[in-house]
Design an enzyme around this catalytic site. Structure first.
Site, PDB file in Angstrom:
ATOM      1  N   SER A 173      13.429 -51.399  52.147  1.00 25.59           N
ATOM      2  CA  SER A 173      12.237 -51.884  51.454  1.00 25.59           C
ATOM      3  C   SER A 173      12.168 -51.302  50.049  1.00 25.59           C
ATOM      4  O   SER A 173      12.603 -50.176  49.815  1.00 25.59           O
ATOM      5  CB  SER A 173      11.003 -51.444  52.249  1.00 25.59           C
ATOM      6  OG  SER A 173       9.850 -51.646  51.481  1.00 25.59           O
ATOM      7  N   TYR A 233       6.468 -44.703  56.370  1.00 25.39           N
ATOM      8  CA  TYR A 233       7.372 -45.862  56.316  1.00 25.39           C
ATOM      9  C   TYR A 233       8.218 -45.808  55.030  1.00 25.39           C
ATOM     10  O   TYR A 233       9.436 -46.015  55.063  1.00 25.39           O
ATOM     11  CB  TYR A 233       6.522 -47.136  56.357  1.00 25.39           C
ATOM     12  CG  TYR A 233       7.296 -48.414  56.291  1.00 25.39           C
ATOM     13  CD1 TYR A 233       7.916 -48.932  57.428  1.00 25.39           C
ATOM     14  CD2 TYR A 233       7.399 -49.135  55.098  1.00 25.39           C
ATOM     15  CE1 TYR A 233       8.617 -50.125  57.373  1.00 25.39           C
ATOM     16  CE2 TYR A 233       8.095 -50.322  55.033  1.00 25.39           C
ATOM     17  CZ  TYR A 233       8.704 -50.818  56.172  1.00 25.39           C
ATOM     18  OH  TYR A 233       9.404 -52.007  56.114  1.00 25.39           O
TER      19      TYR A 233
HETATM   20  P1  NDP Z   1       8.677 -57.207  63.261  1.00 21.42           P
HETATM   21  O1  NDP Z   1       7.715 -56.174  63.677  1.00 21.42           O
HETATM   22  O2  NDP Z   1       8.404 -58.636  63.511  1.00 21.42           O
HETATM   23  O3  NDP Z   1      10.114 -56.892  63.872  1.00 21.42           O
HETATM   24  C1  NDP Z   1      10.584 -55.607  64.075  1.00 21.42           C
HETATM   25  C2  NDP Z   1      11.625 -55.681  65.157  1.00 21.42           C
HETATM   26  O4  NDP Z   1      12.158 -54.351  65.376  1.00 21.42           O
HETATM   27  C3  NDP Z   1      11.036 -56.114  66.514  1.00 21.42           C
HETATM   28  O5  NDP Z   1      11.966 -56.958  67.140  1.00 21.42           O
HETATM   29  C4  NDP Z   1      10.902 -54.805  67.269  1.00 21.42           C
HETATM   30  O6  NDP Z   1      10.937 -54.939  68.675  1.00 21.42           O
HETATM   31  C5  NDP Z   1      12.152 -54.114  66.763  1.00 21.42           C
HETATM   32  N1  NDP Z   1      12.186 -52.689  67.103  1.00 21.42           N
HETATM   33  C6  NDP Z   1      11.274 -51.731  66.857  1.00 21.42           C
HETATM   34  N2  NDP Z   1      11.673 -50.563  67.379  1.00 21.42           N
HETATM   35  C7  NDP Z   1      12.871 -50.769  67.969  1.00 21.42           C
HETATM   36  C8  NDP Z   1      13.783 -49.971  68.684  1.00 21.42           C
HETATM   37  N3  NDP Z   1      13.542 -48.692  68.944  1.00 21.42           N
HETATM   38  N4  NDP Z   1      14.936 -50.534  69.122  1.00 21.42           N
HETATM   39  C9  NDP Z   1      15.200 -51.825  68.902  1.00 21.42           C
HETATM   40  N5  NDP Z   1      14.356 -52.656  68.252  1.00 21.42           N
HETATM   41  C10 NDP Z   1      13.210 -52.136  67.795  1.00 21.42           C
HETATM   42  O7  NDP Z   1       8.892 -56.944  61.705  1.00 21.42           O
HETATM   43  P2  NDP Z   1       9.779 -57.625  60.571  1.00 21.42           P
HETATM   44  O8  NDP Z   1      10.562 -58.738  61.084  1.00 21.42           O
HETATM   45  O9  NDP Z   1       8.906 -57.804  59.416  1.00 21.42           O
HETATM   46  O10 NDP Z   1      10.734 -56.384  60.220  1.00 21.42           O
HETATM   47  C11 NDP Z   1      12.140 -56.430  60.284  1.00 21.42           C
HETATM   48  C12 NDP Z   1      12.682 -55.376  59.321  1.00 21.42           C
HETATM   49  O11 NDP Z   1      12.319 -55.719  57.980  1.00 21.42           O
HETATM   50  C13 NDP Z   1      12.153 -53.968  59.549  1.00 21.42           C
HETATM   51  O12 NDP Z   1      13.192 -53.033  59.378  1.00 21.42           O
HETATM   52  C14 NDP Z   1      11.119 -53.814  58.446  1.00 21.42           C
HETATM   53  O13 NDP Z   1      10.911 -52.464  58.103  1.00 21.42           O
HETATM   54  C15 NDP Z   1      11.771 -54.594  57.327  1.00 21.42           C
HETATM   55  N6  NDP Z   1      10.875 -55.022  56.266  1.00 21.42           N
HETATM   56  C16 NDP Z   1       9.859 -55.894  56.538  1.00 21.42           C
HETATM   57  C17 NDP Z   1       9.006 -56.286  55.531  1.00 21.42           C
HETATM   58  C18 NDP Z   1       7.914 -57.263  55.750  1.00 21.42           C
HETATM   59  O14 NDP Z   1       7.172 -57.564  54.782  1.00 21.42           O
HETATM   60  N7  NDP Z   1       7.725 -57.812  56.931  1.00 21.42           N
HETATM   61  C19 NDP Z   1       9.147 -55.754  54.160  1.00 21.42           C
HETATM   62  C20 NDP Z   1      10.244 -54.846  53.985  1.00 21.42           C
HETATM   63  C21 NDP Z   1      11.067 -54.507  55.018  1.00 21.42           C
HETATM   64  P3  NDP Z   1       9.581 -55.201  69.535  1.00 21.42           P
HETATM   65  O15 NDP Z   1       9.272 -56.666  69.403  1.00 21.42           O
HETATM   66  O16 NDP Z   1       9.991 -54.786  70.909  1.00 21.42           O
HETATM   67  O17 NDP Z   1       8.509 -54.338  68.946  1.00 21.42           O
END
Ligand code: NDP
Length: 314
Positions: A173, A233
């Site tokens: 990010s 974060y």
């Molecule tokens: P979501 O919360 O929709 O997705 C996050 C995913 O990570 C979910 O599938 C979640 O699983 C999974 N997850 C969390 N912990 C674990 C773990 N221990 N092992 C395996 N999987 C895990 O968020 P986003 O799609 O937005 O985020 C995806 C990535 O993008 C992240 O790294 C986030 O930091 C990054 N990002 C997002 C931004 C945004 O604006 N949305 C901006 C900048 C970066 P579960 O469904 O079980 O919780």
């Protein structure tokens, strides 16, 4: 008169339009280094940006392993894509759990033998809006930084050695940036340590993360010069960015034909569960740069940070 915020928004919208157009241009045979035998793994792919990256990579003809920490949810997500004709497989993977990582690697080795692309997308964030609690800092740093690092280390021995190089893409990010207009980091010592790529080591990154957690435990983090919003974060993503550079340095020392390129990107502010669906772009647009990086025909790019298909400063 148009203000600078409006101008920025106009510029962003224009770039997003350009990217939407770029996405419609098919890769030429000359650019396609992959085949249907090319294996990509995406972590945290049951929803959001991860799910979209699976869909887009499978759309380009790769075999994609959709992973999720929750078996049932992951199976359902994979089913949606399989029913749409995509070549998607599923396996459970919790990046916080070393036995889950081991089991996953064993399965990959037995079923596929290797991996060409690893996308580290799994992540957590517990703050929304202006709320900035550090109550879950441990979980945030453990998942986003240590979890990502642990799955990378476990997967590297499984990455297929090829002339075009295997690829690792880390979803980070802009909140983890060290300098520039939007950087919220005020701690000069931390900035100086993390910005100097020549002297940067994994130990320095680990120490920065544990120093932050120590300050959280002692209740002194607020005067530590860490970013003021989404603090835990932002620190976690700062650590992944720095680790991307350390790893790229290490992996670029490998002989030709054994290289692994590792880069990171910011997807933008995306309408997903993580933002309470408050972002300004869709998961499809947010996934774009990750997919583009994973498929880059140019093999020499490593250790860089991207957003909207362009390199940005760390
Ligand atoms: P979501 O919360 O929709 O997705 C996050 C995913 O990570 C979910 O599938 C979640 O699983 C999974 N997850 C969390 N912990 C674990 C773990 N221990 N092992 C395996 N999987 C895990 O968020 P986003 O799609 O937005 O985020 C995806 C990535 O993008 C992240 O790294 C986030 O930091 C990054 N990002 C997002 C931004 C945004 O604006 N949305 C901006 C900048 C970066 P579960 O469904 O079980 O919780």
């Amino acid at each position: 008169m148009v203000g600078s915020k409006e101008k920025l928004k106009e510029k962003q919208d224009k770039r997003l339009q350009e990217i939407s157009l770029l996405r419609t241009i098919p890769y030429s045979d000359h650019q396609r280094w992959w085949t249907s035998e090319t294996v990509a793994v995406v972590t945290g792919a049951n929803r959001g940006i991860g799910f979209e990256m699976v869909r887009q990579l499978a759309g380009h003809g790769l075999t994609v392993i959709l992973t999720s920490r929750d078996e049932n949810v992951g199976v359902e997500a994979a089913k949606v894509l399989q029913e749409g004709g995509f070549n998607v497989d599923f396996h459970r993977l919790d990046i916080l759990d070393s036995s889950s990582i081991q089991e996953f690697c064993k399965w990959i080795k037995e079923k596929y033998g290797f991996v060409d692309v690893l996308i580290n997308n799994a992540g957590v964030n517990y703050n929304v809006g202006t709320n900035n609690s550090v109550e879950f800092s441990h979980m945030v740093i453990s998942t986003n930084y240590y979890g990502t690092k642990n799955i990378i280390k476990a997967m590297i021995p499984l990455m297929r050695l090829a002339s075009q190089g295997a690829r690792i893409v880390n979803v980070t990010s802009r909140l983890g940036r060290l300098k520039g207009r939007h950087s919220k980091l005020e701690n000069e010592a931390v900035r100086a340590k993390l910005i100097d790529v020549d002297s940067l080591t994994e130990e320095t990154v680990d120490k920065t993360a544990s120093e932050f957690l120590k300050q959280v435990e002692e209740g002194t983090w607020e005067s530590g010069g860490w970013p003021h919003s989404f603090t835990d974060y932002s620190v976690s993503k700062m650590a992944v960015n720095a680790y991307t550079r350390v790893l790229a340095k290490e992996l670029s020392e490998r002989p030709e034909g054994e290289k692994i390129n590792v880069n990171c990107f910011c997807p933008g502010w995306v309408k997903t569960a993580m933002t309470g669906y408050a972002g300004n772009i869709s998961a499809e647009d947010g996934a774009d740069t990750g997919v583009w990086l994973a498929l880059l025909p140019d093999q020499a790019i490593t250790g860089k940070f991207f957003a909207e298909r362009r390199e940005i400063n760390f």
